[in-house]
Design a protein around this motif. Sequence first.
Motif, short mmCIF file in Angstrom:
data_model
loop_
_atom_site.label_atom_id
_atom_site.label_comp_id
_atom_site.label_asym_id
_atom_site.label_seq_id
_atom_site.Cartn_x
_atom_site.Cartn_y
_atom_site.Cartn_z
N LEU A 177 0.85 -1.19 0.00
CA LEU A 177 0.00 0.00 0.00
C LEU A 177 0.89 1.25 0.00
O LEU A 177 0.75 2.14 -0.85
CB LEU A 177 -0.91 -0.03 1.24
CG LEU A 177 -1.97 1.06 1.44
CD1 LEU A 177 -2.94 0.67 2.54
CD2 LEU A 177 -1.41 2.45 1.72
N LEU A 178 1.81 1.28 0.94
CA LEU A 178 2.69 2.45 1.08
C LEU A 178 3.59 2.62 -0.15
O LEU A 178 3.69 3.72 -0.71
CB LEU A 178 3.55 2.31 2.34
CG LEU A 178 2.79 2.51 3.65
CD1 LEU A 178 3.51 1.81 4.80
CD2 LEU A 178 2.60 3.99 3.96
N ALA A 179 4.24 1.55 -0.56
CA ALA A 179 5.20 1.65 -1.67
C ALA A 179 4.50 2.09 -2.95
O ALA A 179 5.00 2.96 -3.67
CB ALA A 179 5.89 0.30 -1.86
N VAL A 181 1.64 3.76 -3.30
CA VAL A 181 1.20 5.16 -3.20
C VAL A 181 2.42 6.08 -3.30
O VAL A 181 2.36 7.13 -3.95
CB VAL A 181 0.42 5.41 -1.90
CG1 VAL A 181 0.17 6.91 -1.70
CG2 VAL A 181 -0.91 4.66 -1.91
N HIS A 182 3.51 5.70 -2.67
CA HIS A 182 4.69 6.59 -2.67
C HIS A 182 5.27 6.78 -4.07
O HIS A 182 5.71 7.87 -4.41
CB HIS A 182 5.76 6.05 -1.72
CG HIS A 182 5.40 6.18 -0.27
ND1 HIS A 182 6.13 5.60 0.73
CD2 HIS A 182 4.38 6.83 0.35
CE1 HIS A 182 5.57 5.89 1.90
NE2 HIS A 182 4.51 6.62 1.70
N ALA A 184 3.59 6.61 -6.94
CA ALA A 184 2.66 7.46 -7.69
C ALA A 184 2.74 8.91 -7.20
O ALA A 184 2.69 9.86 -7.99
CB ALA A 184 1.24 6.92 -7.54
N THR A 185 2.90 9.10 -5.89
CA THR A 185 2.97 10.45 -5.33
C THR A 185 4.27 11.13 -5.74
O THR A 185 4.30 12.34 -6.00
CB THR A 185 2.83 10.40 -3.80
OG1 THR A 185 1.64 9.68 -3.47
CG2 THR A 185 2.75 11.80 -3.22
N MET A 186 5.35 10.37 -5.80
CA MET A 186 6.61 10.91 -6.31
C MET A 186 6.41 11.47 -7.72
O MET A 186 6.84 12.59 -8.04
CB MET A 186 7.66 9.81 -6.30
CG MET A 186 9.00 10.15 -6.91
SD MET A 186 9.06 9.93 -8.71
CE MET A 186 8.99 8.13 -8.81
N MET A 216 10.89 4.96 -1.68
CA MET A 216 10.57 4.78 -3.09
C MET A 216 10.98 5.99 -3.93
O MET A 216 11.43 5.83 -5.07
CB MET A 216 9.07 4.50 -3.26
CG MET A 216 8.72 3.05 -2.99
SD MET A 216 9.53 1.95 -4.21
CE MET A 216 9.02 0.34 -3.62
N ILE A 258 -6.88 6.89 -0.56
CA ILE A 258 -5.63 7.28 -1.22
C ILE A 258 -5.10 6.11 -2.06
O ILE A 258 -4.67 6.28 -3.20
CB ILE A 258 -4.59 7.76 -0.19
CG1 ILE A 258 -5.16 8.98 0.58
CG2 ILE A 258 -3.27 8.11 -0.86
CD1 ILE A 258 -4.28 9.47 1.71
N THR A 259 -5.16 4.91 -1.49
CA THR A 259 -4.77 3.72 -2.23
C THR A 259 -5.60 3.56 -3.50
O THR A 259 -5.06 3.27 -4.59
CB THR A 259 -4.96 2.46 -1.35
OG1 THR A 259 -4.31 2.67 -0.10
CG2 THR A 259 -4.41 1.22 -2.03
N ALA A 260 -6.90 3.77 -3.37
CA ALA A 260 -7.80 3.61 -4.52
C ALA A 260 -7.46 4.63 -5.61
O ALA A 260 -7.49 4.30 -6.80
CB ALA A 260 -9.25 3.77 -4.07
N THR A 261 -7.11 5.84 -5.21
CA THR A 261 -6.78 6.88 -6.19
C THR A 261 -5.46 6.57 -6.89
O THR A 261 -5.33 6.73 -8.11
CB THR A 261 -6.71 8.24 -5.49
OG1 THR A 261 -7.96 8.47 -4.81
CG2 THR A 261 -6.47 9.36 -6.49
N ALA A 262 -4.47 6.12 -6.12
CA ALA A 262 -3.19 5.74 -6.72
C ALA A 262 -3.40 4.60 -7.72
O ALA A 262 -2.83 4.60 -8.82
CB ALA A 262 -2.19 5.34 -5.64
N GLN A 265 -4.34 5.69 -11.14
CA GLN A 265 -3.25 6.21 -11.95
C GLN A 265 -2.45 5.08 -12.59
O GLN A 265 -2.04 5.18 -13.75
CB GLN A 265 -2.32 7.11 -11.10
CG GLN A 265 -3.01 8.35 -10.51
CD GLN A 265 -3.60 9.27 -11.56
OE1 GLN A 265 -4.77 9.18 -11.89
NE2 GLN A 265 -2.78 10.16 -12.09
N GLU B 188 -3.37 5.73 6.70
CA GLU B 188 -4.21 4.76 5.97
C GLU B 188 -3.61 3.36 6.09
O GLU B 188 -4.33 2.38 6.33
CB GLU B 188 -4.32 5.18 4.49
CG GLU B 188 -5.26 4.33 3.66
CD GLU B 188 -5.66 5.03 2.34
OE1 GLU B 188 -6.07 6.21 2.39
OE2 GLU B 188 -5.56 4.39 1.27
N THR B 261 -7.16 13.82 -2.87
CA THR B 261 -7.77 12.81 -2.00
C THR B 261 -7.24 12.93 -0.58
O THR B 261 -8.00 12.84 0.39
CB THR B 261 -7.51 11.40 -2.58
OG1 THR B 261 -7.98 11.36 -3.92
CG2 THR B 261 -8.21 10.34 -1.75
#
Lengths: 299, 299
Positions: A177-179, A181-182, A184-186, A216, A258-262, A265, B188, B261
């Motif tokens: 989950l974290l990796a 999202v990280h 995609a957020t990067m 990440m 947030i996971t769902a949004t990532a 993408q 989350e 989000t």
Amino acid sequence: MTYKTAVIGLGSMGYGMAQSALAAGHQTYGYDRVAAQMDRFVAQGGAKGALAEVAPQLDAVVVVVLNADQTQAVLFGEDGVVPRLSKGAVVLACATVPPAFAKDMEAQCAAHGVHYLDAPISGGSIKAAQGALSIMAAGTPDAFKAAKPVLDALAETVFELGDAAGGGSAMKAVNQLLAGVHIATMAEAMTFGMTQGVTPEKFTEVISKCAGSSWMLENRAPHIVAGDYTPHSQVNIWPKDLGIVLDVAKSAGFSAPITATALQQYMVAVGMGLGAEDDAAIAKVYARNAGLDLPKPKD
Amino acid sequence: MTYKTAVIGLGSMGYGMAQSALAAGHQTYGYDRVAAQMDRFVAQGGAKGALAEVAPQLDAVVVVVLNADQTQAVLFGEDGVVPRLSKGAVVLACATVPPAFAKDMEAQCAAHGVHYLDAPISGGSIKAAQGALSIMAAGTPDAFKAAKPVLDALAETVFELGDAAGGGSAMKAVNQLLAGVHIATMAEAMTFGMTQGVTPEKFTEVISKCAGSSWMLENRAPHIVAGDYTPHSQVNIWPKDLGIVLDVAKSAGFSAPITATALQQYMVAVGMGLGAEDDAAIAKVYARNAGLDLPKPKD
């Protein structure tokens, strides 16, 4: 202690793990749907023999396939290995799977007198080949004991996450989950910065030293700076792994927006035909949306 | 070089920065809307005098207020300080503001012969008081030169982000996008883990060593484990800073769905009355949604 070990699945992770088992002195058999991978491993010192015949002599089976369905097929499908193992052998199951699936496999193995270690892996193909993975492991004390010579060969760090299967897969899901999202957020932050005149190079140099950094980001942002999308870990991993996270979350009545949004993408990236590229290619989704030019490969 | 310096805004960051300027040997005046903060600073060695009278002698003015509106008011509002400064003085503007606002302030200061350094800060109140901040700075070479004695007093690291205002604020916005999303994602992931039997303690211990880690996770997850929401940085910061990011993104035609989000989750936290708590309290949004009990404070 020298083990007879089989590694099933000789992909980028499994091949390196088979090499590590071999390097640690274990008699190691490698199996894959791609015959050339098996031949390559034998040429490097791997043991040779049909799995059905070798199975009764094996001490440990390391399963490094893509997902739960493949794990199920390898263990209990047609020609499944577990019914052929001797009592007291141990299965190390390394795919990212739902915790409930791991519990089910543990119970089915127990019915055959076989130990099951829920053992998802982290660290990438380079660490796999160095015997330096992190393994998020859960299982009975007997499963840990039986698996120890193999864990010693494969892992730099073994996290002991409980005395029943499921705990390892739960922690792996949390990590993914974290990796996911990280990464995609990067990409979101780097391309946002580009709209404001912050170059990818400057982004990577500065943010790596700031509170906005992540493991990440430090690992993947340089891929974009170099314009190099050679797949160390594919885009395709994330629809699978974040899908597992959201399936498990749904079962638990847990909202993970947030996971769902990532995940969306990554789905756009797959739709753009980027599934087999390095997961840093998710930046191309943002670049296309905003009309930005990402760095080209250096000649 | 000893400067006459004023620090405007003696909140958790500004107060520590005023202390650092003082410790570096600068004659330092501190101003705040809360008179008690000014008295406290004078009692610790701060210089005393009305800003309107002191302004013409100042070499540097450090503005550490909440946002663009307050920065505008301090610099050019009724009793604004810039028109009273001598030519060649420098303004260090430290609030998180849109890059376009920083450019506008730079131009307005230039019309008075005053240098402007776009100088957002990162590092938290403890580093502020140690003179060990990171400063994301942009401005003319003359602005950097004029600001140097103050930067030396306040910062451990000064990132030089261009020769015109805006570059510092752009990088700060990028950093805040990442930091804000990472805190929310940590919450989350931690609460998702709780639904699968992963305790917050085990989450923090294991994930800190894995690919899912981030600077913010390592910093904030322990607050949740300790049940301690004493505000080092408030929930309220994030609707403000992620709002700036999304305003800038909107102006640039940039889609930032993960940021958007995460912002919604902070808005829920504000709606729950948690705005003044530590930003790790965003975990309470997830815990309420899923019916989970977060750790209580240790006695």
